[in-house]
Design an enzyme around this catalytic site. Structure first.
Site, PDB file in Angstrom:
ATOM      1  N   GLU A   5       0.970  -1.110  -0.026  1.00  0.00           N
ATOM      2  CA  GLU A   5       0.316  -0.070   0.167  1.00  0.00           C
ATOM      3  C   GLU A   5       0.986   1.083  -0.008  1.00  0.00           C
ATOM      4  O   GLU A   5       0.554   2.213   0.957  1.00  0.00           O
ATOM      5  CB  GLU A   5      -0.828  -0.173   0.684  1.00  0.00           C
ATOM      6  CG  GLU A   5      -2.155  -1.225   1.006  1.00  0.00           C
ATOM      7  CD  GLU A   5      -2.921  -1.105   1.810  1.00  0.00           C
ATOM      8  OE1 GLU A   5      -3.349  -0.090   2.870  1.00  0.00           O
ATOM      9  OE2 GLU A   5      -4.465  -1.703   1.918  1.00  0.00           O
ATOM     10  N   GLU A  25      -4.600  -9.212  -0.681  1.00  0.00           N
ATOM     11  CA  GLU A  25      -5.649  -8.790   0.981  1.00  0.00           C
ATOM     12  C   GLU A  25      -7.013  -8.379   0.969  1.00  0.00           C
ATOM     13  O   GLU A  25      -7.446  -7.605  -0.129  1.00  0.00           O
ATOM     14  CB  GLU A  25      -5.637  -7.188   1.461  1.00  0.00           C
ATOM     15  CG  GLU A  25      -4.060  -7.112   2.283  1.00  0.00           C
ATOM     16  CD  GLU A  25      -3.618  -5.919   3.210  1.00  0.00           C
ATOM     17  OE1 GLU A  25      -4.459  -4.652   3.781  1.00  0.00           O
ATOM     18  OE2 GLU A  25      -2.322  -5.566   2.787  1.00  0.00           O
TER      19      GLU A  25
END
Ligand code: AHR
Length: 490
Positions: free
Chosen positions: A173, A295
Site C-alpha cells: 500500500e 488483501e
C-alpha cells in the site's frame, strides 16, 4: 427452477491453489496469542506455535501465507527480529494499537510456522521506510548458501541451510500507509528496489509489485506502464465495507438491508478484478504477469470493548457468503488471478480462526475454505447458472453464485451459494456428456447472523448434503436460503 449448466469438456485454466492463501500481520492478536504463544506457554505448542491453530490450518490446506504486513511491513526492520530473543528490540507498534512489539516472532519463527503448516512463505519487504540495502540483505539472509555476511549471520542464529523463498512483495500500500506515494514515484522506486532482490543458487524470487487500492485504475495503469518488465505479479487490495470507513457496521448485529448491502459490495470484486485485468492486458497481452489479490475480506467495526487498533471482529454466515462469492470470482478469473490472501488468518478482520486464551473457534469462513479446498490446483470448467435479481429496497444482488472445476482424476467440484436470506431455490443441473457414478455433498447453512462463540463453537458447521437427485442429464437439487453447498461429482 434455475438451470446450472456445467461443461467439463470445456476446460479453462488451472485454479492456482494460492487463490486459497492467507495473510498474517503483526496486528492485534493475529501473530501474538493467535498463532505464536512462545515455547513456555501452557497452551500446547510446538516451538511456540499453537498446535490447535496449526492443525486447523493444515486441514484447510493453506497453500501460502503473507507476512509481516500490511502496513506493518513498511515499518518493519527485519534485523530487529533475529538473534537471541532477550536481545531483540522492544518497540511500540505505532500503527496497530500502540502495544509493545517485542520482536519475539521474526524471520526464523515465520519460516518455522510455514514449515509446520506446510505452506509457502510470502514475505512483504519494506519500501516505505526501509532501504534498498536492507531489503537486499533480507533476501540474502534467507536464501544465500555460501560465504557471505548474511549467510554467516543466519548460521550464527542457528540456521545453516538457506530457506527457499519464492514470493516477495516490494512494499505494501505504497499509495497510503506505505509512504503516500504517487504511482510514478513508486514505479521508479519499485524498479530500483527489485534490482537488488537477487536470485541465489536455484532460488527464484517471484517479485510482486504493490498494486492498487480497489478502484484506483490509474495506479495499475502507471505501474504497469513503467515497471511491467520487472515484475512477476502486481497486487490489488479490495475490502468489503458495508457502509463507510467511518461507520462500518457491526459484524454480528445487522439487519437484512445490511446483508444485501454487504453482498452487493463484495460482488463488486468481479468488476474491479475485470477492469484491472483489462489494463494489465494492454501492457502484458501474454498474461505473464499475475494479479494477486493479497488483501480481501470483510471489514466491520471492532467487537465492543476491544482495542480499536486490533481490528478484532466476529464472523457470521454473512462472512461465509462473502468468502464463497469471492472464491468463486477468483476461480473464474484464474487465468490472471493466481494468488489471493484473505485478511487476516487469526483474530483480525475476516478470520478463519478466533482464539481466546487456550480456546479456539473455527469461523463460518473457515468452513467455506474447507469446503472449497478441492478447487485447489484443479482446472476451471465452463459453467453457468441462471440467476434472478433479488432486492432489499434499492439494493440488488443475484440470488445464486457458483464456480466449477475438475481435478486430474476427473472429479468435478461444484460450489454454489444462495444469497437470499429467505428463499430456497430448485436447481436443474445439467452436466454435458458426463456419466455420473457417485455424488456427495456438504452444506453450510444457518440464520444470516449465526456465528460460533467460545461457549458455542459449533452453531455454524458443515453437514452432509443429501437433498439432490441424479438425473439422466445431471443432478437436481434444492439449495436452502443463506447457504453454501459443495458437491463432488464422480
Ligand atoms: O489488513 C489490515 C490493513 O489493511 C493492512 O495492514 C493494510 O495493508 C490495509 O490497509
Amino acid at each position: 427452477m434455475s438451470k446450472l449448466v456445467i461443461n467439463p469438456h470445456n476446460k479453462k485454466d488451472r485454479i492456482s491453489k494460492n487463490i486459497y492463501g492467507h495473510f498474517s500481520e503483526h496486528l492485534g492478536r493475529c501473530i501474538y496469542q493467535g498463532i505464536y504463544v512462545g515455547e513456555n506457554s501452557p497452551i500446547p505448542n510446538t516451538n511456540g506455535m499453537r498446535n490447535d491453530v496449526v492443525n486447523a490450518l493444515k486441514e484447510i490446506k493453506v497453500p501460502v501465507l503473507r507476512w509481516p504486513g500490511g502496513c506493518f511491513a513498511d515499518e518493519y526492520h527485519w534485523k530487529d527480529g533475529i538473534g537471541p530473543k532477550e536481545k531483540r528490540k522492544k518497540m511500540i507498534n505505532t500503527h496497530w494499537g500502540g502495544v509493545v512489539e517485542d520482536n519475539s516472532f521474526g524471520t526464523h519463527e515465520f519460516m518455522e510456522l510455514c514449515e509446520q503448516i506446510g505452506c509457502e512463505p510470502y514475505i512483504n519487504g519494506n519500501v516505505g521506510s526501509g532501504t534498498v540495502q536492507e531489503m537486499s540483505e533480507w533476501v540474502e539472509y534467507m536464501t544465500f548458501d555460501g560465504v557471505s555476511p548474511m549467510a554467516q549471520l543466519r548460521a550464527e542464529n542457528g540456521r545453516k541451510a538457506p530457506w527457499k523463498v519464492k514470493y516477495f512483495g516490494i512494499g505494501n500500500e505504497n499509495w497510503g500507509c506505505g509512504g503516500n506515494m504517487r504511482p510514478e514515484f513508486y514505479a521508479d522506486l519499485y524498479r530500483r528496489f527489485q534490482t537488488y532482490v537477487r536470485n541465489y543458487g536455484d532460488n527464484r524470487v517471484y517479485k510482486i509489485a504493490c498494486g492498487a487500492n480497489s478502484e484506483d485504475y490509474n495506479w495499475t495503469d502507471v505501474v504497469m506502464k513503467i515497471a511491467a518488465p520487472f515484475m512477476d505479479a502486481i497486487s490489488l487490495h479490495y475490502y468489503t465495507i458495508t457502509h463507510t470507513w467511518q461507520n462500518k457496521g457491526s459484524a454480528t448485529g445487522f439487519n437484512e438491508h445490511e446483508w444485501y448491502l454487504c453482498l452487493n459490495k463484495t460482488l463488486k470484486m468481479d468488476e474491479i478484478v475485470t477492469r484491472h485485468i483489462e489494463i494489465m492486458d494492454k501492457y502484458d497481452p501474454e498474461h505473464r504477469i499475475a494479479l494477486i489479490v493479497d488483501e480481501w475480506g470483510t471489514w466491520f467495526d471492532v467487537e465492543p470493548g476491544t482495542n480499536p487498533g486490533f481490528l478484532y471482529q466476529q464472523n457470521t454466515m454473512r462472512d461465509a457468503l462473502v468468502a464463497a462469492i469471492n472464491l468463486n470470482i477468483f476461480n473464474k478469473h484464474c487465468d490472471r488471478v493466481r494468488m489471493a490472501n484473505i485478511a487476516q488468518m487469526v483474530n483480525v478482520l475476516q478470520s478463519v480462526i478466533l482464539t481466546e486464551g487456550e480456546k479456539m473457534v473455527l469461523t463460518p469462513t473457515y468452513h467455506v475454505f474447507n469446503m472449497y479446498k478441492a478447487h485447489q490446483d484443479a482446472t476451471l470448467i465452463d459453467s453457468y447458472i441462471e440467476t434472478k435479481e433479488i432486492a432489499h429496497e434499492d439494493v440488488k444482488i443475484p440470488n445464486l453464485h457458483e464456480s466449477c472445476s475438475i481435478d486430474e482424476n476427473g472429479r468435478i467440484t461444484v460450489t454454489v451459494a444462495n444469497l437470499s436470506t429467505k428463499d430456497s431455490y430448485d436447481i436443474d443441473g445439467i452436466i454435458v456428456d458426463t456419466k455420473i457414478n457417485k455424488v456427495s455433498g456438504t452444506i453450510l447453512t444457518n440464520e444470516m447472523g449465526a456465528h460460533n462463540t467460545f461457549d458455542k463453537p459449533d452453531v455454524v458447521k458443515p453437514a452432509q448434503f443429501k437433498d439432490f437427485k441424479v438425473t439422466e442429464k445431471g443432478i437436481d437439487f434444492k439449495i436452502p436460503p443463506c447457504s453454501v453447498i459443495s458437491l463432488t461429482i464422480e
